[in-house]
Write an enzyme that holds these catalytic residues in place. Structure first.
Site, PDB file in Angstrom:
ATOM      1  N   SER A   1       0.829  -1.201   0.000  1.00 37.77           N
ATOM      2  CA  SER A   1       0.000   0.000   0.000  1.00 37.77           C
ATOM      3  C   SER A   1       0.859   1.244   0.000  1.00 37.77           C
ATOM      4  CB  SER A   1      -0.866   0.003   1.256  1.00 37.77           C
ATOM      5  OG  SER A   1      -0.040   0.098   2.398  1.00 37.77           O
ATOM      6  N   LYS A   2       0.281   2.332  -0.463  1.00 32.90           N
ATOM      7  CA  LYS A   2       1.095   3.536  -0.625  1.00 32.90           C
ATOM      8  C   LYS A   2       1.455   4.212   0.693  1.00 32.90           C
ATOM      9  CE  LYS A   2      -2.737   6.407  -2.271  1.00 32.90           C
ATOM     10  NZ  LYS A   2      -3.141   7.105  -3.495  1.00 32.90           N
ATOM     11  N   ARG A   3       0.783   3.833   1.754  1.00 37.03           N
ATOM     12  CA  ARG A   3       1.159   4.361   3.058  1.00 37.03           C
ATOM     13  C   ARG A   3       2.526   3.818   3.476  1.00 37.03           C
ATOM     14  NH1 ARG A   3      -2.990   5.888   6.765  1.00 37.03           N
ATOM     15  NH2 ARG A   3      -1.565   5.697   8.511  1.00 37.03           N
ATOM     16  N   LYS A   4       2.807   2.599   3.057  1.00 38.63           N
ATOM     17  CA  LYS A   4       4.010   1.934   3.552  1.00 38.63           C
ATOM     18  C   LYS A   4       5.078   1.664   2.505  1.00 38.63           C
ATOM     19  CE  LYS A   4       1.180  -0.209   7.085  1.00 38.63           C
ATOM     20  NZ  LYS A   4       0.435  -1.394   7.510  1.00 38.63           N
ATOM     21  N   ASN A   5       4.770   2.000   1.259  1.00 43.19           N
ATOM     22  CA  ASN A   5       5.697   1.697   0.183  1.00 43.19           C
ATOM     23  C   ASN A   5       5.422   2.643  -0.973  1.00 43.19           C
ATOM     24  OD1 ASN A   5       7.724  -0.373  -0.332  1.00 43.19           O
ATOM     25  ND2 ASN A   5       6.258  -1.789   0.556  1.00 43.19           N
TER      26      ASN A   5
END
Length: 483
Positions: free
Chosen positions: A254-258
């Site tokens: 996910s874009k929160r983590k990657n």
RNA sequence: GACCCUAUCGUCUAGUCCGGUCAGGACACCGGCCUUUCACGCCGGCAACACGGGUUCGAAUCCCGUUGGGGUCACCA
């Protein structure tokens, strides 16, 4: 056509082009090429509220950048078009009516309120969630009358409520699921557009798709799809569900983590061939365990059966190492060409230059002054860290503000211009009741590392969305550690 | 919670189908060599079969159970 391998990637144009799309596309592409078949791009834009053409364009560009060229698609045409689902409405309507006629589907007049209540009730009583089949018992004649009277309705799949459906996944073998726990899926929404399940099955069949290679998250809806194939009397394609790419904590990437946008990898200066190579390493290995190989070598050696099923963690370190190997193998001239497409193009330099122009006194000053237009993440020295804080707020508080700004106002931007950025920032200020003065400096520091810069919105526009987002994420991390 | 998928070093993985090597490679990390420096490169090191029962002379590999992780449960895909 029946013995030709035909595969497809069917992305939904609802945001930035995703690395997971490239991952699945790669395997589809390679399998088709290996067997001399066709790789098809189909745009699944049946969600009218979220789909947009800007996202579609970005998908085209990103896939082409990676060299995953499609044989048939919305922009290149082909014998099974149109390849944009929004242009195939009549086809879905016609097929849905066929199912209604045979009793394999039925109109449902339940209101959203009723469904919400139903769900709440089921949740409260710890019952299985799902549609209760309320409208299934309506006599066909009555249903038809209500439909022609213009009553709001959807079309649902009449899933058998007994027995079990056995589906075969190429990698996992037999998967058995009780029909009782499969919902009567909505096939046609009240706006007349099909849901994924209907459109996908109909198109895969009509387009002659022989191998459905997609992400693991689709396994649970497989019984619905199989039921549809059966109801239409169609042969099943081969189903192959790829493992899901993961964050470091093993959750779905996910874009929160990657970083997940393909635009990010391009702007960050990764080589498309290296990214592709790395993606191929996710769950797959060469028979001789070689880790560096070209796209064509991958095509040559590919066997889907060699895919391992544990969800692979997307590891930027290893991608970066691989990219480094590719870089070292390039001739300086080739590196130059690549640099010219990114930071050393006249186009880019002529965007940066006007912003620096009035603020420099010698030509040489340009490089010092405009450095942050050419670097990756920026550092925040002590002075910068102080100004990174919004007035009167702590590090974590400012971090929270920046995160809200980023996720709710910056990420959704489809147009990236000084105007749209300013608009987003001002809307943010209004919603969270912070003044421009309070938040603009932290944003400025976050995206440039400096307090003295050209006008903020112009600067951000030139830096690009991906660079801004990546630096803001970094700033948020830094802020969390400041008391 | 229900259902489904899944399980070898921190991470990517080979080996599992057809039980029998010090469980192999790569990233990261640590040491050394090379080198005016750094990087590259080279050499070496650390590090894993989730757990418990079986079956067997012998289990990472076969069987059963447990646990962990993940996904799905929308008129989103």
């Amino acid at each position: 056509m029946s013995d030709t391998v035909r595969t497809r990637i069917a992305p939904s144009p609802t945001g930035d082009p995703h690395v997971g799309t490239a991952y699945v596309a790669l395997f589809n592409y390679a399998l088709a090429k290996k067997h001399g078949g066709q790789f098809i791009l189909r745009i699944e834009d049946t969600d009218r509220t979220r789909s947009n053409t800007a996202s579609e364009e970005m998908i085209f560009e990103a896939l082409r950048w990676l060299g995953l060229e499609w044989d048939e698609g919305p922009d290149v045409g082909g014998p099974s078009g149109p390849y944009r689902q929004s242009e195939r409405s009549e086809i879905y309507t016609e097929h849905a009516e066929r199912l209604v006629a045979t009793g394999d589907a039925y109109p449902c007049f339940c209101t959203r309120e009723r469904l919400t209540e139903l769900r709440a009730h089921q949740r409260e009583n710890k019952l299985a969630l799902g549609y209760d089949g309320h409208c299934r018992s309506i006599a066909p004649e009555e249903a038809a009358a209500r439909r022609s009277a213009g009553e709001d309705h959807v079309i649902r799949l009449a899933m058998p409520d007994e027995g079990e459906t056995t589906v075969i996944d190429l990698l996992r073998g037999e998967i058995r699921i009780d029909n009782a726990q499969v919902d009567d899926q909505v096939l046609v929404k009240s706006d007349g557009f099909p849901t994924y399940h209907l459109a996908n099955v109909v198109d895969d069949h009509l387009m002659g798709i022989t191998h459905v290679i997609r992400a693991e998250e689709w396994i649970s809806s497989l019984p619905k799809h199989v039921r549809l194939y059966e109801a239409f009397g169609w042969d099943l394609p081969v189903f192959c569900h790829l493992p899901l790419l993961r964050n470091a904590d093993k959750s779905k990437i996910s874009k929160r983590k990657n970083p997940v946008s393909l635009n990010h990898f391009r702007r960050a200066g990764f080589l498309p061939e290296a990214l592709l190579n790395y993606l191929a390493l996710m769950g797959w290995t060469m028979p001789d365990e070689r880790e560096e190989f070209t796209r064509d070598e991958f095509i040559d050696q590919l066997t889907l059966e060699r895919i391992s099923l544990g969800g692979p963690v997307f590891d930027l370190d290893k991608l970066t190492w691989l990219n480094g190997k590719y870089m070292r193998d390039l001739e300086p001239q080739e590196i130059l060409e690549r640099l010219k497409t990114l930071w050393l193009s006249d186009e880019y330099l002529l965007k940066v230059l006007p912003l620096a122009h009035e603020r420099i006194e010698t030509l040489q000053d340009f490089f010092e002054y405009a450095a942050f237009f050419f670097t990756g993440d920026v550092d925040y020295d002590d002075a910068a860290r102080k100004k990174l804080l919004a007035k009167g707020r702590t590090g974590p508080q400012t971090a929270k503000l920046l995160r809200q700004l980023l996720e709710d106002f910056i990420d959704p931007l489809l147009q990236w211009t000084a105007e749209s950025i300013e608009d987003a920032l001002r809307r943010f200020c209004e919603k969270y009741e912070v003044t421009a003065k309070e938040i603009f400096m932290p944003v400025r520091i976050a995206v440039t590392g400096r307090a003295a810069t050209p006008p903020l919105f112009d600067t951000m526009a030139v830096l690009g969305k991906e660079v801004c987002r990546s630096r803001m994420r970094r700033a948020i991390e830094v802020l969390r550690t400041i008391k």
